[in-house]
Design a protein around this motif. Structure first.
Motif, PDB file in Angstrom:
ATOM      1  N   MET A   1     -12.952  19.727   8.551  1.00 31.87           N
ATOM      2  CA  MET A   1     -12.436  18.543   7.892  1.00 31.87           C
ATOM      3  C   MET A   1     -10.939  18.429   8.158  1.00 31.87           C
ATOM      4  O   MET A   1     -10.187  19.366   7.950  1.00 31.87           O
ATOM      5  CB  MET A   1     -12.709  18.614   6.394  1.00 31.87           C
ATOM      6  CG  MET A   1     -12.146  17.472   5.631  1.00 31.87           C
ATOM      7  SD  MET A   1     -12.540  17.669   3.882  1.00 31.87           S
ATOM      8  CE  MET A   1     -11.461  16.459   3.225  1.00 31.87           C
ATOM      9  N   LEU A   2     -10.500  17.286   8.589  1.00 30.10           N
ATOM     10  CA  LEU A   2      -9.095  17.011   8.864  1.00 30.10           C
ATOM     11  C   LEU A   2      -8.348  16.880   7.541  1.00 30.10           C
ATOM     12  O   LEU A   2      -8.785  16.179   6.638  1.00 30.10           O
ATOM     13  CB  LEU A   2      -8.989  15.712   9.666  1.00 30.10           C
ATOM     14  CG  LEU A   2      -7.588  15.238  10.002  1.00 30.10           C
ATOM     15  CD1 LEU A   2      -6.914  16.229  10.943  1.00 30.10           C
ATOM     16  CD2 LEU A   2      -7.655  13.875  10.643  1.00 30.10           C
ATOM     17  N   THR A   3      -7.217  17.570   7.400  1.00 30.32           N
ATOM     18  CA  THR A   3      -6.462  17.482   6.155  1.00 30.32           C
ATOM     19  C   THR A   3      -5.167  16.699   6.297  1.00 30.32           C
ATOM     20  O   THR A   3      -4.743  16.047   5.357  1.00 30.32           O
ATOM     21  CB  THR A   3      -6.120  18.879   5.604  1.00 30.32           C
ATOM     22  OG1 THR A   3      -5.380  19.589   6.589  1.00 30.32           O
ATOM     23  CG2 THR A   3      -7.371  19.647   5.230  1.00 30.32           C
ATOM     24  N   GLU A   4      -4.534  16.764   7.466  1.00 28.10           N
ATOM     25  CA  GLU A   4      -3.265  16.063   7.615  1.00 28.10           C
ATOM     26  C   GLU A   4      -2.918  15.938   9.085  1.00 28.10           C
ATOM     27  O   GLU A   4      -3.193  16.832   9.873  1.00 28.10           O
ATOM     28  CB  GLU A   4      -2.156  16.839   6.892  1.00 28.10           C
ATOM     29  CG  GLU A   4      -0.806  16.184   6.958  1.00 28.10           C
ATOM     30  CD  GLU A   4       0.257  16.944   6.179  1.00 28.10           C
ATOM     31  OE1 GLU A   4       1.247  16.317   5.803  1.00 28.10           O
ATOM     32  OE2 GLU A   4       0.098  18.154   5.946  1.00 28.10           O
ATOM     33  N   LEU A  24      -9.195  10.814  13.798  1.00 27.00           N
ATOM     34  CA  LEU A  24      -9.582   9.923  12.707  1.00 27.00           C
ATOM     35  C   LEU A  24     -10.936   9.288  13.005  1.00 27.00           C
ATOM     36  O   LEU A  24     -11.210   8.877  14.123  1.00 27.00           O
ATOM     37  CB  LEU A  24      -8.529   8.824  12.519  1.00 27.00           C
ATOM     38  CG  LEU A  24      -7.142   9.312  12.107  1.00 27.00           C
ATOM     39  CD1 LEU A  24      -6.161   8.152  12.111  1.00 27.00           C
ATOM     40  CD2 LEU A  24      -7.190   9.969  10.744  1.00 27.00           C
ATOM     41  N   VAL A  25     -11.769   9.222  11.984  1.00 21.91           N
ATOM     42  CA  VAL A  25     -13.107   8.649  12.113  1.00 21.91           C
ATOM     43  C   VAL A  25     -13.038   7.154  11.804  1.00 21.91           C
ATOM     44  O   VAL A  25     -12.476   6.752  10.780  1.00 21.91           O
ATOM     45  CB  VAL A  25     -14.087   9.354  11.140  1.00 21.91           C
ATOM     46  CG1 VAL A  25     -15.461   8.720  11.207  1.00 21.91           C
ATOM     47  CG2 VAL A  25     -14.146  10.844  11.433  1.00 21.91           C
ATOM     48  N   ASP A  26     -13.591   6.328  12.686  1.00 20.33           N
ATOM     49  CA  ASP A  26     -13.616   4.883  12.467  1.00 20.33           C
ATOM     50  C   ASP A  26     -14.185   4.554  11.098  1.00 20.33           C
ATOM     51  O   ASP A  26     -15.196   5.116  10.683  1.00 20.33           O
ATOM     52  CB  ASP A  26     -14.473   4.183  13.532  1.00 20.33           C
ATOM     53  CG  ASP A  26     -13.823   4.196  14.909  1.00 20.33           C
ATOM     54  OD1 ASP A  26     -12.645   4.574  14.999  1.00 20.33           O
ATOM     55  OD2 ASP A  26     -14.509   3.841  15.876  1.00 20.33           O
ATOM     56  N   GLY A  27     -13.508   3.659  10.372  1.00 20.70           N
ATOM     57  CA  GLY A  27     -13.998   3.208   9.080  1.00 20.70           C
ATOM     58  C   GLY A  27     -13.624   4.096   7.911  1.00 20.70           C
ATOM     59  O   GLY A  27     -13.876   3.743   6.769  1.00 20.70           O
ATOM     60  N   SER A  28     -13.026   5.267   8.165  1.00 14.29           N
ATOM     61  CA  SER A  28     -12.665   6.142   7.040  1.00 14.29           C
ATOM     62  C   SER A  28     -11.399   5.613   6.363  1.00 14.29           C
ATOM     63  O   SER A  28     -10.566   4.962   6.974  1.00 14.29           O
ATOM     64  CB  SER A  28     -12.491   7.590   7.489  1.00 14.29           C
ATOM     65  OG  SER A  28     -11.555   7.694   8.530  1.00 14.29           O
ATOM     66  N   ILE A  29     -11.290   5.876   5.083  1.00 19.89           N
ATOM     67  CA  ILE A  29     -10.123   5.462   4.309  1.00 19.89           C
ATOM     68  C   ILE A  29      -9.088   6.579   4.393  1.00 19.89           C
ATOM     69  O   ILE A  29      -9.415   7.755   4.201  1.00 19.89           O
ATOM     70  CB  ILE A  29     -10.516   5.189   2.849  1.00 19.89           C
ATOM     71  CG1 ILE A  29     -11.519   4.032   2.802  1.00 19.89           C
ATOM     72  CG2 ILE A  29      -9.285   4.882   2.010  1.00 19.89           C
ATOM     73  CD1 ILE A  29     -12.113   3.794   1.437  1.00 19.89           C
ATOM     74  N   VAL A  30      -7.852   6.210   4.695  1.00 14.68           N
ATOM     75  CA  VAL A  30      -6.768   7.186   4.793  1.00 14.68           C
ATOM     76  C   VAL A  30      -5.607   6.750   3.913  1.00 14.68           C
ATOM     77  O   VAL A  30      -5.526   5.598   3.495  1.00 14.68           O
ATOM     78  CB  VAL A  30      -6.276   7.356   6.256  1.00 14.68           C
ATOM     79  CG1 VAL A  30      -7.382   7.856   7.148  1.00 14.68           C
ATOM     80  CG2 VAL A  30      -5.689   6.069   6.789  1.00 14.68           C
ATOM     81  N   GLU A  31      -4.731   7.669   3.624  1.00 15.69           N
ATOM     82  CA  GLU A  31      -3.518   7.378   2.868  1.00 15.69           C
ATOM     83  C   GLU A  31      -2.361   7.510   3.838  1.00 15.69           C
ATOM     84  O   GLU A  31      -2.240   8.506   4.540  1.00 15.69           O
ATOM     85  CB  GLU A  31      -3.381   8.405   1.740  1.00 15.69           C
ATOM     86  CG  GLU A  31      -2.210   8.153   0.834  1.00 15.69           C
ATOM     87  CD  GLU A  31      -2.210   9.136  -0.325  1.00 15.69           C
ATOM     88  OE1 GLU A  31      -1.353  10.035  -0.306  1.00 15.69           O
ATOM     89  OE2 GLU A  31      -3.055   9.001  -1.221  1.00 15.69           O
TER      90      GLU A  31
END
Length: 92
Positions: A1-4, A24-31
């Motif tokens: 799992m990607l953390t940062e 980054l996975v398409d459609g994932s929500i990021v901050e």
């Protein structure tokens, strides 16, 4: 799992910033958090405090005291806990 992901980039015309990552996975929500990069000519806090002989001696003495007497240390798990300790006592 990607953390940062930490990436340096240049702000383009109109304040535009472009960023791409295969992680980054398409459609994932990021901050997204943006902050200016540190100025390499600016002294960091530790360097500043240690640059003065009197400060350096006081800081090193405090570090030695903390290492020799760890039972006198107060530890906080969060900034909120620290604020609660210092600012909630007797209406301070």
């Amino acid at each position: 799992m990607l953390t940062e992901i930490v990436e340096r980039t240049i702000v383009g015309p109109g304040g535009k910033i472009e960023f791409e990552s295969e992680e980054l996975v398409d459609g994932s929500i990021v901050e997204l958090r943006i902050r200016p990069a540190p100025d390499p000519d600016e002294m960091d806090t530790t360097e500043y405090l240690m640059s003065n002989k009197a400060n350096r001696e006081r800081l090193l003495a405090s570090i030695r005291e903390a290492e020799e007497h760890p039972e006198t240390m107060i530890r906080f798990e969060s900034v909120e806990e620290l604020e609660e300790y210092f600012f909630s006592k007797d209406g301070l």
